[in-house]
Design an enzyme around this catalytic site. Sequence first.
Site, PDB file in Angstrom:
ATOM      1  N   ASN A   7      -0.075   5.895   4.951  1.00  0.00           N
ATOM      2  CA  ASN A   7       0.826   5.207   5.874  1.00  0.00           C
ATOM      3  C   ASN A   7       1.934   6.130   6.364  1.00  0.00           C
ATOM      4  OD1 ASN A   7      -0.630   2.872   5.387  1.00  0.00           O
ATOM      5  ND2 ASN A   7       0.895   1.970   4.036  1.00  0.00           N
TER       6      ASN A   7
ATOM      7  N   GLY B 168       8.244  -0.599   4.525  1.00  0.00           N
ATOM      8  CA  GLY B 168       8.976   0.460   3.845  1.00  0.00           C
ATOM      9  C   GLY B 168       8.445   1.845   4.187  1.00  0.00           C
ATOM     10  N   ASP B 169       7.137   1.957   4.341  1.00  0.00           N
ATOM     11  CA  ASP B 169       6.540   3.241   4.722  1.00  0.00           C
ATOM     12  C   ASP B 169       6.940   3.624   6.136  1.00  0.00           C
ATOM     13  OD1 ASP B 169       5.263   3.392   2.242  1.00  0.00           O
ATOM     14  OD2 ASP B 169       3.517   2.300   2.986  1.00  0.00           O
TER      15      ASP B 169
END
Length: 290
Positions: A42, A231-232
């Site tokens: 990711n 979050g990635d």
Amino acid sequence: MRVYVTGNITVDETWSIPDIPKKGVSIHGIKVSQDIGGKGANQAIILSRCGIDTRLIAATGNDSNGEWIRQQIKNETLTLLPDGHFNQHSDTSIILNSADGDNAIITTTAAADTFSLDDIIPHMTEAAAGDILLQQGNFSLDKTRALFQYAKTRGMTTVFNPSPVNPDFCHLWPLIDIAVVNESEAEQLQPYGVKTLVVTQGAAGAWLVQAGQRQFCPAVPAEALDTTGAGDTFLAVMLASAILRGVAPDALALAHASRAAAITVSRRGTLSAFPDGHELAALLAMNSAR
């Protein structure tokens, strides 16, 4: 500058369910999508979409999922190493996405566990001083430490996102230049003393801690359909923004990251939810943190 991402790559299956099931409960669900996933993949994909020269060093198995992963990654601008398959099943994530936008994730690690230092380090021998090594929490403590130590011998900048969290990761902070953690990880791992620390608080925003100074950066409001990969997205765009401007992560980098994460959570899936290159170029061109 080149970013080396050592981590995992998976096939993500996203299932829509009414709510996260309790122990012993059977529920109905709908398979919504199948994407490339894994925190390493990711972050590498988003970095490359931001125009960063990115190498993802991750293991794929000798199964149909491994072949599918390699076909899909050809649509991205990053380099996936090594070229060969491992005699193992490719890693898979099952993502349970509830009606309120929350999720639970089950991830296998067989391929990532098979991936040894002898498999990884030969693909980092071209790294130069100033290049970046980015790792997540998918490797063992010893493997993660050894890779950061190798990076330091080459003068690389080290970036750590210790998720999934391992309590022993707290011993790695002397090797880390930039750390990105959520509130729970910060409480468990106490990553203070790192040159640049970012503590994310989901929809509330994030704290940037540098040289003893704390600065709060609010999140961009968004209607969350699926928080997988948010979050990635945040980490990769924050890092890309800083790299492209030749600075350490700052308030503007976090603002860019928040705008990108808002796009991701407004869509379902993993890879299919990420901003594309045009969207990322547009938001990275914004020169205000507001």
